[in-house]
Write a protein that holds these residues in place. Structure first.
Motif, PDB file in Angstrom:
ATOM      1  N   THR A 138       0.690  -1.311  -0.066  1.00  0.00           N
ATOM      2  CA  THR A 138       0.011   0.172  -0.073  1.00  0.00           C
ATOM      3  C   THR A 138       0.841   1.253  -0.040  1.00  0.00           C
ATOM      4  O   THR A 138       0.616   2.214  -0.731  1.00  0.00           O
ATOM      5  CB  THR A 138      -1.005  -0.045   1.194  1.00  0.00           C
ATOM      6  OG1 THR A 138      -1.586  -1.180   1.317  1.00  0.00           O
ATOM      7  CG2 THR A 138      -1.971   1.084   1.098  1.00  0.00           C
ATOM      8  N   ALA A 139       2.106   1.359   0.873  1.00  0.00           N
ATOM      9  CA  ALA A 139       2.747   2.276   0.825  1.00  0.00           C
ATOM     10  C   ALA A 139       3.525   2.672  -0.605  1.00  0.00           C
ATOM     11  O   ALA A 139       3.331   3.674  -0.813  1.00  0.00           O
ATOM     12  CB  ALA A 139       3.948   2.058   1.699  1.00  0.00           C
ATOM     13  N   LEU A 140       3.890   1.641  -1.202  1.00  0.00           N
ATOM     14  CA  LEU A 140       4.265   1.565  -2.769  1.00  0.00           C
ATOM     15  C   LEU A 140       3.115   2.201  -3.476  1.00  0.00           C
ATOM     16  O   LEU A 140       3.541   3.171  -4.329  1.00  0.00           O
ATOM     17  CB  LEU A 140       4.693   0.426  -2.960  1.00  0.00           C
ATOM     18  CG  LEU A 140       5.197   0.351  -4.424  1.00  0.00           C
ATOM     19  CD1 LEU A 140       6.610   1.174  -4.559  1.00  0.00           C
ATOM     20  CD2 LEU A 140       5.689  -0.870  -5.082  1.00  0.00           C
ATOM     21  N   LYS A 141       1.891   1.790  -3.368  1.00  0.00           N
ATOM     22  CA  LYS A 141       0.766   2.576  -4.137  1.00  0.00           C
ATOM     23  C   LYS A 141       0.625   3.895  -3.978  1.00  0.00           C
ATOM     24  O   LYS A 141       0.758   4.826  -4.852  1.00  0.00           O
ATOM     25  CB  LYS A 141      -0.463   1.604  -3.977  1.00  0.00           C
ATOM     26  CG  LYS A 141      -0.710   0.229  -4.496  1.00  0.00           C
ATOM     27  CD  LYS A 141      -1.945  -0.149  -4.490  1.00  0.00           C
ATOM     28  CE  LYS A 141      -2.049  -1.264  -3.477  1.00  0.00           C
ATOM     29  NZ  LYS A 141      -3.342  -1.659  -3.537  1.00  0.00           N
ATOM     30  N   LEU A 174       2.865   6.122  -2.939  1.00  0.00           N
ATOM     31  CA  LEU A 174       4.132   6.799  -3.407  1.00  0.00           C
ATOM     32  C   LEU A 174       3.927   6.819  -4.868  1.00  0.00           C
ATOM     33  O   LEU A 174       4.127   8.150  -5.424  1.00  0.00           O
ATOM     34  CB  LEU A 174       5.372   6.111  -2.679  1.00  0.00           C
ATOM     35  CG  LEU A 174       6.934   7.057  -3.320  1.00  0.00           C
ATOM     36  CD1 LEU A 174       6.699   8.071  -2.546  1.00  0.00           C
ATOM     37  CD2 LEU A 174       7.874   6.091  -3.446  1.00  0.00           C
ATOM     38  N   LYS A 175       3.453   5.854  -5.504  1.00  0.00           N
ATOM     39  CA  LYS A 175       3.362   5.831  -7.017  1.00  0.00           C
ATOM     40  C   LYS A 175       2.338   7.109  -7.338  1.00  0.00           C
ATOM     41  O   LYS A 175       2.614   7.925  -8.245  1.00  0.00           O
ATOM     42  CB  LYS A 175       3.163   4.742  -7.501  1.00  0.00           C
ATOM     43  CG  LYS A 175       4.031   3.687  -7.955  1.00  0.00           C
ATOM     44  CD  LYS A 175       3.572   2.561  -8.573  1.00  0.00           C
ATOM     45  CE  LYS A 175       4.611   1.598  -9.041  1.00  0.00           C
ATOM     46  NZ  LYS A 175       4.235   0.112  -9.008  1.00  0.00           N
ATOM     47  N   THR A 176       1.395   7.095  -6.659  1.00  0.00           N
ATOM     48  CA  THR A 176       0.204   8.035  -6.885  1.00  0.00           C
ATOM     49  C   THR A 176       0.650   9.393  -6.456  1.00  0.00           C
ATOM     50  O   THR A 176       0.642  10.431  -7.397  1.00  0.00           O
ATOM     51  CB  THR A 176      -0.859   7.862  -5.980  1.00  0.00           C
ATOM     52  OG1 THR A 176      -1.561   6.387  -6.290  1.00  0.00           O
ATOM     53  CG2 THR A 176      -2.079   8.751  -6.341  1.00  0.00           C
ATOM     54  N   PHE A 177       1.402   9.620  -5.354  1.00  0.00           N
ATOM     55  CA  PHE A 177       2.057  10.834  -5.039  1.00  0.00           C
ATOM     56  C   PHE A 177       3.111  11.389  -6.420  1.00  0.00           C
ATOM     57  O   PHE A 177       2.796  12.413  -6.885  1.00  0.00           O
ATOM     58  CB  PHE A 177       2.929  10.745  -3.959  1.00  0.00           C
ATOM     59  CG  PHE A 177       3.661  11.954  -3.636  1.00  0.00           C
ATOM     60  CD1 PHE A 177       3.128  13.201  -3.163  1.00  0.00           C
ATOM     61  CD2 PHE A 177       5.299  11.757  -3.743  1.00  0.00           C
ATOM     62  CE1 PHE A 177       4.073  14.264  -3.030  1.00  0.00           C
ATOM     63  CE2 PHE A 177       6.028  13.134  -3.785  1.00  0.00           C
ATOM     64  CZ  PHE A 177       5.416  14.155  -3.244  1.00  0.00           C
ATOM     65  N   LEU A 178       3.774  10.452  -6.771  1.00  0.00           N
ATOM     66  CA  LEU A 178       4.917  10.928  -7.742  1.00  0.00           C
ATOM     67  C   LEU A 178       4.248  11.018  -9.081  1.00  0.00           C
ATOM     68  O   LEU A 178       4.574  12.182  -9.885  1.00  0.00           O
ATOM     69  CB  LEU A 178       6.130   9.715  -7.834  1.00  0.00           C
ATOM     70  CG  LEU A 178       6.930   9.509  -6.806  1.00  0.00           C
ATOM     71  CD1 LEU A 178       7.715   8.358  -7.018  1.00  0.00           C
ATOM     72  CD2 LEU A 178       7.821  10.909  -6.509  1.00  0.00           C
TER      73      LEU A 178
END
Ligand SMILES: NC(=O)C1=CN([C@@H]2O[C@H](COP(=O)(O)OP(=O)(O)OC[C@H]3O[C@@H](n4cnc5c(N)ncnc54)[C@H](OP(=O)(O)O)[C@@H]3O)[C@@H](O)[C@H]2O)[C@@H](O)CC1
Ligand SMILES: [K+]
Length: 499
Positions: free
Chosen positions: A330-333, A335-339
């Motif tokens: 979930t953290a990776l998702k 971060l991806k959304t943020f970036l």
């Protein structure tokens, strides 16, 4: 704002002073006189001053200081080291003048000669200054070890012999000084670890050398002082919470709540109008209790929705991402959304950087003002550089990485380094070991986001000032408690002094 120069820049400054018509012996006289003045100010016992002189101009400063002491009626003992063939012109000149003064001059060529130091009541170290360029060996190294066992004040001329001017690294052995009298400006090696420990108290003395204007920017470091906080805009008396901007903290995870608390609270204490914490639903109750001032937007691990995060990002003026975020799916998702979607000024910390290090395909030049706040471990993973290499070359590595990545770096260590792409580099000297405690980095990230909310167009200023404020909070907290007993949450109480 103070300025520190590396060895090459110091040499350039010396040369420019001489080109302006100030002769070298005049500069040396001022340097030597300022050393003697600082010694006398402290009322050390001057019944047996011993001066160690090397072959270069640092040795020349020492010989001149010995002569000035003898002119004042003291009886200095001067120990000469190294090959006389290598004496610099200034060293030769100073020895020549000294030869007609009542001073005892001893040429040291073997270990036994070091016993001449035994009766020293004050010792002046003028073996090497900014011209040191290799490790100390042989009698030089022996002399340093010998002196470090003496029980008298040791005053280093310009820099403790053996300390690298640019990095603070000890080159084989280094003099442990109680006081360092340095000329014109600070040198990074006097403030970086371990050099700072060897330097003791540092006094900077003007001797008529100006800081060159056309310096290579990597040769000049800036050091924030309290007066520099005036660059922050005055608080608008008629403002409302919207005026003071909204910070979204994408922080915390199902197992970690404290980082979200500390960073949000630090941002609020720094003067932010509104803070919203985007976090795991597990943190709802503790965060509502710990930071009732903050809005909460919680997600469920099982039904994570990108839209909710995008709406929250849209709400914010500034985004802080990473404190306690975790490195799971979930953290990776998140971060991806943020970036993929962010265009707001942002601070990336901790797990946001750990995720980037693990998923290097996500790394790219951001199109938003961005500050990253890694500690040395995170930086090591992010840049794929060893911790040892970072410790020894933090300034050059961080400034190069800022240039290459297009982000402002705030590299946290016992001395933090802040660098902007193709711009200034700051060395932070505020702070102490009180900051080496869990959660301290979350407080720093919150302060950085809070300051970015005040100067969104100036991420460098936000990063440099936040490193300074965080350091000062550590110092103030340790005065009230002790360096060992300060907890990260204690730091929050001192931010107000600077907001
Ligand atoms: N210029 C000015 O106007 C002013 C200068 N000032 C003063 O000058 C200082 C800089 O002087 P500097 O450049 O002569 O260098 P310095 O530190 O004395 O050392 C060079 C000598 O050390 C030697 N050496 C080096 N490493 C070594 C090692 N590991 N082991 C053994 N030897 C080693 C090297 O020999 P070499 O390696 O070439 O054989 C050379 O002989 C500066 O810190 C300040 O104090 C002030 O008075 C203000 C005005
Ligand atoms: K020295």
């Amino acid at each position: 704002m103070r300025v520190f120069l590396d060895a090459a820049a110091c040499k350039q400054a010396d040369e420019e002073a001489m080109q302006r018509g100030i002769p070298s012996p005049v500069l040396m006289e001022r340097a030597a006189y300022s050393v003697v003045e600082e010694i006398r100010k402290r009322e050390f016992d001057l019944s047996c001053p011993v001066v160690l002189c090397g072959t270069g101009n640092n040795g020349g400063d020492g010989a001149a200081a010995a002569r000035i002491l003898s002119e004042m009626g003291y009886r200095p003992r001067v120990l000469l080291f190294g090959d006389p063939e290598k004496y610099s012109d200034q060293m030769k000149l100073q020895l020549h003048i000294l030869s007609s003064c009542p001073a005892e001059v001893i040429r040291c060529s073997k270990e036994e000669d070091l016993k001449a130091c035994d009766s020293a009541t004050v010792l002046i170290d003028a073996l090497f200054g900014i011209g040191l360029h290799r490790d100390l060996t042989g009698l030089f190294a022996e002399a340093v070890r010998y002196v470090n066992h003496l029980d008298c004040p040791v005053i280093a001329v310009d820099i403790p012999s053996g300390v690298n001017t640019d990095t603070g690294v000890v080159c084989g052995a280094a003099i442990k000084a109680s006081l360092t009298v340095t000329f014109t400006c600070g040198k990074p090696g006097l403030f970086l670890f371990p050099g700072t420990v060897y330097a003791g108290e540092v006094v900077i003395r003007e001797i008529g050398i100006r800081i060159p204007e056309n310096l290579d920017r990597r040769r000049k470091l800036y050091n924030v002082e309290e007066s520099d906080l005036c660059v922050l805009p005055e608080r608008d008396e008629s403002g409302n919470k919207g005026t003071f901007r909204k910070v979204l903290c994408i922080t915390g995870s199902p197992d970690i709540c404290g980082a979200a608390f500390l960073s949000a609270k630090a941002a609020l204490r720094t003067g932010v109008g509104m803070v919203k914490i985007y976090t795991s639903e597990n943190n709802r109750i503790p965060l509502n209790t710990l930071v009732p001032e903050a809005l909460l937007s919680v997600y469920s691990e099982k039904q994570w929705e990108e839209d909710q995060l995008l709406r929250d990002m849209d709400w914010a003026d500034i985004i802080l991402v990473g404190c306690g975020l975790g490195t799971g799916k979930t953290a990776l998702k998140i971060l991806k959304t943020f970036l993929d979607h962010n265009h707001k000024p942002a601070v990336m910390d901790a797990d946001a950087l750990n995720l980037l290090a693990e998923h290097r395909e996500l790394m790219r030049q951001p199109d938003f003002p961005c500050i990253i706040t890694p500690h040395i471990g995170e930086l090591s993973r992010l840049l794929e550089v060893s911790v040892q290499d970072l410790k020894e070359n933090l300034i050059s590595i961080v400034s190069r990485s800022a240039d290459e990545s297009g982000v402002v770096f705030l590299a946290k260590d016992a001395r933090s380094v802040v660098a902007e792409p193709n711009g200034r580099v700051y060395l932070t000297t505020s702070g102490n070991s009180a900051l080496a405690t869990a959660g301290s980095g979350d407080v720093l990230a919150g302060i950085t986001a809070g300051l970015l909310a005040r100067v969104p167009e100036h991420p460098l200023a936000a990063a440099a000032l936040s490193a300074f404020i965080h350091g000062r909070c550590g110092t103030l907290a340790a005065e009230d408690r002790s360096e060992a007993s300060v907890n990260a949450a204690d730091l929050l109480d001192y931010i107000q002094r600077f907001s």
